[in-house]
Enzyme design. Structure first.
Site, short mmCIF file in Angstrom:
data_model
loop_
_atom_site.label_atom_id
_atom_site.label_comp_id
_atom_site.label_asym_id
_atom_site.label_seq_id
_atom_site.Cartn_x
_atom_site.Cartn_y
_atom_site.Cartn_z
CE1 TYR A 50 -3.76 1.56 0.21
CE2 TYR A 50 -3.06 2.95 2.30
CZ TYR A 50 -3.90 2.92 1.01
OH TYR A 50 -4.92 4.05 1.20
CB CYS A 70 -9.04 7.93 0.62
SG CYS A 70 -10.34 7.20 0.99
CG HIS A 71 -4.94 7.33 -1.74
ND1 HIS A 71 -6.42 6.70 -1.88
CD2 HIS A 71 -4.02 6.43 -1.18
CE1 HIS A 71 -6.23 5.41 -1.75
NE2 HIS A 71 -5.13 5.39 -0.96
N GLY A 72 -5.27 11.87 -0.37
CA GLY A 72 -5.16 13.20 -0.29
C GLY A 72 -5.09 13.77 -1.76
#
Lengths: 420, 169
Positions: free
Chosen positions: A294, B133-135
């Protein structure tokens, strides 16, 4: 496999064995000559078999009570936890069993990396192992979706969306995986089906994995070829059976600790909230065993390249036997490789740590450096090391460094004691 | 293989293989296609939303085809901010005029184009949306400005049925 001249003692045994040679197989498995210097890192194969069987048995019993429907899945899991006799125990064993399975498989993989077990003639064993590892990740991911909590739902959304990175056909593939326009009931039912199927595929591959192992026999901490059977080997039963059994007991203590004292410590509290397609949890993290990958995914700022990097990080392992150019198997006799090995271990642990942290600032920088190093290790360091490294002299047999008579005695003994 | 002998047998072999392959594909396709959205899923194509209660500066989130749709009644400030952005500053250049035909109303899928999370309202460096979640940062027009998402949030097909009702789909 030179022990096929076995003949059962009893008449009935002979009659049966002539028609189906199961007793010959059993005899092969008990007499199987094993290097006598195997240490406890070699007990994880047995431990992994135990983990697989535990997951299958607890999974079957859970499936008797679980309902794979978007409206009922979450409730049925709570029903298992509260109403079903010992349901809490079975579910906690299954959920923590997944973590224990990965713990054992990582030790198993890193043992192989240290002692060069993936090298000729054991490449096929290694590649089957990597396929098993991939299937384990698929099974674990789909299993995590089944309780239909918030992490289940959003984990499924994020992971299936990885496929949307594929140019042109990506969106179509994602819709096909979902069976709709978002993760929903059709997604849940197919994930349940596949989650049920994969362990049996793994079981079949484990049989091939062991079969392929029994052709050349086990590698060993010294990493040299062993004549078998000889003074350097012991029969699998009782020597290895007892050793594996003892290690398994130790492992079960750790397992039981998690099941009985910290059953939720490896999980995520958000998964006790029912799936809600309108709200994404503030911080999405996969289970701990997927965190290094991840971190690699998030360290690349481009969507497609991020997915490619993550997949490459796993698939690069499949070609490892050809990336490592050194003829010497065991790191015991490879002073430089041994150092790079421990740097790789640290690198993967760092990736796991930053994978759990928000992808910004210093964490992102660390993730990028660690990702770059991961690939550097496999693509540059390993191939070059095989040519540049000055390896230590390897003993001629397992017995030699112990009983003396080897010119390499001092070196081997010195190195042996260092690992312990 | 010599020229003379590659006749009847080879033809039969090739023809059999070809017909067999077509037959196998004909059987495999239904197995694959059964996983695509079924008729009942496709039937849920449109949804009507009453937006009369929405005041400027607020967002309504509704579910359409299992996905959240953001309906934002924008303030004049937000509209101005979105319209003065230069095209060359955008990762996925789209004019605000094209995304919001009626500038007061911004309707778009509340799905981050990175990996499908739901971005948070009134967050991020561009006063629009921020995906936790991932910016990924989106501006007041729902356009991607910073982060891993490749595209702006998608504007679905929609229309005003009357002054207070939006039909999505």
């Amino acid at each position: 496999m030179s022990d096929h001249d076995y003949r059962p003692k009893s008449k009935v045994g002979q009659w049966f064995n002539d028609r189906l040679p199961l007793l010959t197989l059993a005899n092969h498995l008990t007499d199987y000559p094993t290097p006598k210097n195997l240490n406890y890192w070699w007990t994880f194969g047995g431990i992994l078999t135990f983990c697989l069987i535990t997951q299958i048995v607890t999974g079957l019993t859970l499936a008797m009570h679980y309902i794979a429907h978007a409206d009922m899945a979450f409730e049925s899991v709570e029903h298992i936890m509260r109403d079903v006799n010992y349901g809490w125990l079975i579910r906690y064993i299954h959920a923590n069993g997944a973590s224990m399975f990965f713990l054992a498989v990582y030790i198993h993989i890193f043992r192989s990396l240290f002692y060069g077990s993936y090298k000729a003639p054991r490449e096929i064993i290694w590649i089957i192992g990597i396929i098993i590892y991939l299937l384990m990740m698929a099974a674990a991911f789909m299993g995590y979706v089944l309780p239909w909590g918030q992490m289940s739902f959003w984990g499924a959304t994020v992971i299936t969306n990885l496929f949307s990175a594929i140019p042109l056909v990506g969106e179509g593939i994602v819709t096909w995986l979902w069976g709709g326009y978002s993760v929903d009931n059709p997604t849940l039912t197919r994930f349940f089906t596949l989650h049920y199927l994969i362990p049996f595929l793994i079981l079949g591959l484990v049989v091939l994995h062991i079969w392929a192992l029994h052709v050349p026999g086990n590698n060993n901490p010294v990493g040299i070829d062993v004549k078998k059977p000889s003074k350097d080997t012991v029969p699998f039963h009782p020597y290895i059976v007892i050793k594996d059994g003892f290690a398994l007991l130790m492992f079960m203590i750790v397992f039981a600790f998690f099941v009985f004292y910290a059953p939720n410590i490896l999980g995520h509290a958000d998964n006790y909230i029912e799936a809600n397609p309108m709200v994404t949890p503030a911080h999405i993290v996969p289970e701990w065993y997927l965190l290094p990958f991840y971190a690699i995914l998030r360290s690349v700022p481009d969507k497609l390249l991020g997915v490619v990097a993550m997949l490459s990080a796993i698939l690069i392992l499949a070609v490892l036997p050809w990336l490592d150019t050194s003829k010497i198997r065991s790191a015991v006799f490879r002073p430089l490789y041994k150092q790079f090995y421990w740097i790789l271990v640290a690198d993967v642990l760092i990736l796991g740590y930053v994978g759990a942290m928000p992808a910004e600032g210093l964490y992102l920088l660390i993730a990028r450096v660690a990702t770059a190093y991961y690939f550097l290790h496999f693509l540059v360091i390993l191939p070059v090391l095989g040519f540049k490294e000055k390896t230590l002299p390897v003993p001629l047999s397992i017995t030699e460094p112990v009983l003396g008579g080897s010119p390499n005695l001092a070196a081997a003994r010195n190195k042996e004691s260092k690992i312990e | 293989m010599s020229e003379k002998k590659t006749k009847r047998r080879d033809f039969l072999f090739t023809a059999t293989t070809a017909v067999g392959a077509v037959g196998a594909a004909a059987v495999v396709w239904p197995m694959i296609d059964q996983m695509n959205p079924d008729a009942s899923v496709k039937a849920l194509a449109s949804t009507e939303v009453d937006v009369s209660s929405l005041t400027p500066g607020n967002t309504l989130t509704v579910l359409w085809r299992g996905k959240p749709v953001f309906i934002r009644r924008r303030t004049q400030e937000e509209i101005d901010e979105a319209r003065k952005v230069k095209m060359e500053d955008l990762i996925h250049p789209e004019k605000d005029e094209d995304r919001a035909k009626n500038p007061e109303w911004l309707v778009m899928l509340g799905v981050c184009t990175h990996l499908g999370c739901v971005p948070l309202n009134d967050k991020g460096d561009y006063n629009g949306w921020f995906c936790p979640c991932h910016g990924s940062h989106y501006d007041t027009s729902g356009r991607i400005r910073k982060g891993p998402a490749p595209w702006n949030m998608e504007v679905p097909k929609y229309e005003f049925v009357d002054a207070n009702t939006i039909k999505i789909g």
